[in-house]
Design a protein around this motif. Structure first.
Motif, PDB file in Angstrom:
ATOM      1  N   SER A   1       0.848  -1.191   0.000  1.00 40.90           N
ATOM      2  CA  SER A   1       0.000   0.000   0.000  1.00 40.90           C
ATOM      3  C   SER A   1       0.884   1.242   0.000  1.00 40.90           C
ATOM      4  O   SER A   1       1.998   1.225   0.529  1.00 40.90           O
ATOM      5  CB  SER A   1      -0.897   0.040   1.240  1.00 40.90           C
ATOM      6  OG  SER A   1      -1.737  -1.082   1.306  1.00 40.90           O
ATOM      7  N   CYS A   2       0.378   2.303  -0.582  1.00 41.65           N
ATOM      8  CA  CYS A   2       1.102   3.576  -0.594  1.00 41.65           C
ATOM      9  C   CYS A   2       0.078   4.701  -0.528  1.00 41.65           C
ATOM     10  O   CYS A   2      -0.780   4.810  -1.403  1.00 41.65           O
ATOM     11  CB  CYS A   2       1.950   3.697  -1.841  1.00 41.65           C
ATOM     12  SG  CYS A   2       2.689   5.326  -2.072  1.00 41.65           S
ATOM     13  N   ALA A   3       0.199   5.522   0.500  1.00 39.02           N
ATOM     14  CA  ALA A   3      -0.717   6.644   0.685  1.00 39.02           C
ATOM     15  C   ALA A   3       0.014   7.959   0.455  1.00 39.02           C
ATOM     16  O   ALA A   3       1.097   8.187   1.016  1.00 39.02           O
ATOM     17  CB  ALA A   3      -1.306   6.617   2.090  1.00 39.02           C
ATOM     18  N   ALA A   4      -0.595   8.795  -0.355  1.00 35.76           N
ATOM     19  CA  ALA A   4      -0.073  10.141  -0.586  1.00 35.76           C
ATOM     20  C   ALA A   4      -0.749  11.103   0.372  1.00 35.76           C
ATOM     21  O   ALA A   4      -1.966  11.055   0.567  1.00 35.76           O
ATOM     22  CB  ALA A   4      -0.325  10.574  -2.025  1.00 35.76           C
ATOM     23  N   SER A   5       0.041  11.968   0.985  1.00 34.86           N
ATOM     24  CA  SER A   5      -0.513  12.931   1.936  1.00 34.86           C
ATOM     25  C   SER A   5       0.211  14.268   1.800  1.00 34.86           C
ATOM     26  O   SER A   5       1.231  14.365   1.131  1.00 34.86           O
ATOM     27  CB  SER A   5      -0.379  12.415   3.373  1.00 34.86           C
ATOM     28  OG  SER A   5       0.990  12.269   3.713  1.00 34.86           O
ATOM     29  N   GLY A   6      -0.358  15.278   2.440  1.00 37.87           N
ATOM     30  CA  GLY A   6       0.242  16.606   2.383  1.00 37.87           C
ATOM     31  C   GLY A   6      -0.676  17.577   1.684  1.00 37.87           C
ATOM     32  O   GLY A   6      -1.888  17.383   1.601  1.00 37.87           O
ATOM     33  N   SER A   7      -0.080  18.615   1.136  1.00 41.73           N
ATOM     34  CA  SER A   7      -0.843  19.663   0.469  1.00 41.73           C
ATOM     35  C   SER A   7      -1.065  19.283  -1.000  1.00 41.73           C
ATOM     36  O   SER A   7      -0.372  19.742  -1.893  1.00 41.73           O
ATOM     37  CB  SER A   7      -0.099  20.991   0.575  1.00 41.73           C
ATOM     38  OG  SER A   7       0.131  21.339   1.928  1.00 41.73           O
ATOM     39  N   ILE A   8      -2.071  18.434  -1.204  1.00 38.56           N
ATOM     40  CA  ILE A   8      -2.318  17.861  -2.531  1.00 38.56           C
ATOM     41  C   ILE A   8      -3.522  18.524  -3.178  1.00 38.56           C
ATOM     42  O   ILE A   8      -4.600  18.563  -2.587  1.00 38.56           O
ATOM     43  CB  ILE A   8      -2.560  16.346  -2.427  1.00 38.56           C
ATOM     44  CG1 ILE A   8      -1.343  15.654  -1.816  1.00 38.56           C
ATOM     45  CG2 ILE A   8      -2.866  15.765  -3.810  1.00 38.56           C
ATOM     46  CD1 ILE A   8      -1.599  14.201  -1.478  1.00 38.56           C
ATOM     47  N   PHE A   9      -3.320  18.991  -4.392  1.00 38.24           N
ATOM     48  CA  PHE A   9      -4.460  19.441  -5.187  1.00 38.24           C
ATOM     49  C   PHE A   9      -5.038  18.278  -5.981  1.00 38.24           C
ATOM     50  O   PHE A   9      -6.241  18.049  -5.982  1.00 38.24           O
ATOM     51  CB  PHE A   9      -4.039  20.566  -6.130  1.00 38.24           C
ATOM     52  CG  PHE A   9      -5.112  20.975  -7.098  1.00 38.24           C
ATOM     53  CD1 PHE A   9      -5.014  20.680  -8.454  1.00 38.24           C
ATOM     54  CD2 PHE A   9      -6.239  21.639  -6.650  1.00 38.24           C
ATOM     55  CE1 PHE A   9      -6.020  21.060  -9.339  1.00 38.24           C
ATOM     56  CE2 PHE A   9      -7.262  22.011  -7.530  1.00 38.24           C
ATOM     57  CZ  PHE A   9      -7.144  21.716  -8.873  1.00 38.24           C
ATOM     58  N   ARG A  10      -4.158  17.544  -6.641  1.00 41.96           N
ATOM     59  CA  ARG A  10      -4.618  16.381  -7.412  1.00 41.96           C
ATOM     60  C   ARG A  10      -3.452  15.410  -7.593  1.00 41.96           C
ATOM     61  O   ARG A  10      -2.324  15.815  -7.790  1.00 41.96           O
ATOM     62  CB  ARG A  10      -5.134  16.802  -8.780  1.00 41.96           C
ATOM     63  CG  ARG A  10      -5.713  15.643  -9.611  1.00 41.96           C
ATOM     64  CD  ARG A  10      -6.409  16.121 -10.880  1.00 41.96           C
ATOM     65  NE  ARG A  10      -5.476  16.670 -11.837  1.00 41.96           N
ATOM     66  CZ  ARG A  10      -5.609  17.873 -12.359  1.00 41.96           C
ATOM     67  NH1 ARG A  10      -6.604  18.665 -12.002  1.00 41.96           N
ATOM     68  NH2 ARG A  10      -4.728  18.304 -13.250  1.00 41.96           N
ATOM     69  N   VAL A  11      -3.790  14.110  -7.509  1.00 41.33           N
ATOM     70  CA  VAL A  11      -2.825  13.055  -7.814  1.00 41.33           C
ATOM     71  C   VAL A  11      -3.184  12.474  -9.165  1.00 41.33           C
ATOM     72  O   VAL A  11      -4.328  12.052  -9.373  1.00 41.33           O
ATOM     73  CB  VAL A  11      -2.822  11.957  -6.731  1.00 41.33           C
ATOM     74  CG1 VAL A  11      -1.811  10.874  -7.100  1.00 41.33           C
ATOM     75  CG2 VAL A  11      -2.497  12.548  -5.363  1.00 41.33           C
ATOM     76  N   ASN A  12      -2.251  12.459 -10.064  1.00 42.29           N
ATOM     77  CA  ASN A  12      -2.500  11.920 -11.402  1.00 42.29           C
ATOM     78  C   ASN A  12      -2.125  10.449 -11.437  1.00 42.29           C
ATOM     79  O   ASN A  12      -2.780   9.627 -10.841  1.00 42.29           O
ATOM     80  CB  ASN A  12      -1.768  12.753 -12.448  1.00 42.29           C
ATOM     81  CG  ASN A  12      -2.296  14.176 -12.511  1.00 42.29           C
ATOM     82  OD1 ASN A  12      -3.468  14.438 -12.225  1.00 42.29           O
ATOM     83  ND2 ASN A  12      -1.452  15.102 -12.890  1.00 42.29           N
ATOM     84  N   VAL A  13      -1.050  10.109 -12.108  1.00 40.77           N
ATOM     85  CA  VAL A  13      -0.645   8.716 -12.207  1.00 40.77           C
ATOM     86  C   VAL A  13       0.035   8.267 -10.903  1.00 40.77           C
ATOM     87  O   VAL A  13       0.821   9.010 -10.318  1.00 40.77           O
ATOM     88  CB  VAL A  13       0.323   8.505 -13.385  1.00 40.77           C
ATOM     89  CG1 VAL A  13       0.766   7.049 -13.466  1.00 40.77           C
ATOM     90  CG2 VAL A  13      -0.336   8.935 -14.683  1.00 40.77           C
TER      91      VAL A  13
END
Length: 121
Positions: free
Chosen positions: A21-33
């Motif tokens: 698993s991998c979670a993106a966090s922080g000041s995100i507007f949009r995650v693409n690929v």
């Protein structure tokens, strides 16, 4: 800033399964690929699988039919279900994402810290 945090690596016997698993966090507007790469000792980092925000997937030939990539857009999380694992799948697996932080309208590449997957009896 965007951070990627991986989990789920470990030691497994040949023929076994693991889920990363991998979670993106922080000041995100949009995650693409989002995707997974791997690097074995003494070798270059290679693509394993990628998935777009719309769900389109791409796999390395060596993992087709054995690995499945998926994502939860609401959680900015990507998964890699690995089955029928072989010793040659042993590597450090890195999560990758192309994302736009809230502070800019530009997309950047982000990498996780890597998680070790060892396939051995």
């Amino acid at each position: 800033q965007v951070q990627l945090v991986e989990s789920g690596g470990g030691l497994v016997q040949p023929g076994g399964s693991l889920r990363l698993s991998c979670a993106a966090s922080g000041s995100i507007f949009r995650v693409n690929v989002m995707g997974w790469y791997r690097q074995a000792p003494g070798k270059q980092r290679d693509l394993v699988a990628t998935i777009t925000s719309g769900g389109n997937t791409n796999y390395a030939d060596s993992v087709k039919g054995r690995f499945t990539i998926s994502r939860d857009n609401a959680k900015n999380t990507v998964y890699l279900q690995m089955s029928s694992l072989k010793p040659e799948d042993t590597a450090v697996y890195y999560c990758h994402a192309t994302a736009i932080p809230t502070t800019t309208n530009l997309a950047y590449n982000y990498w996780g810290q890597g998680t070790q997957v060892t396939v051995s009896s």
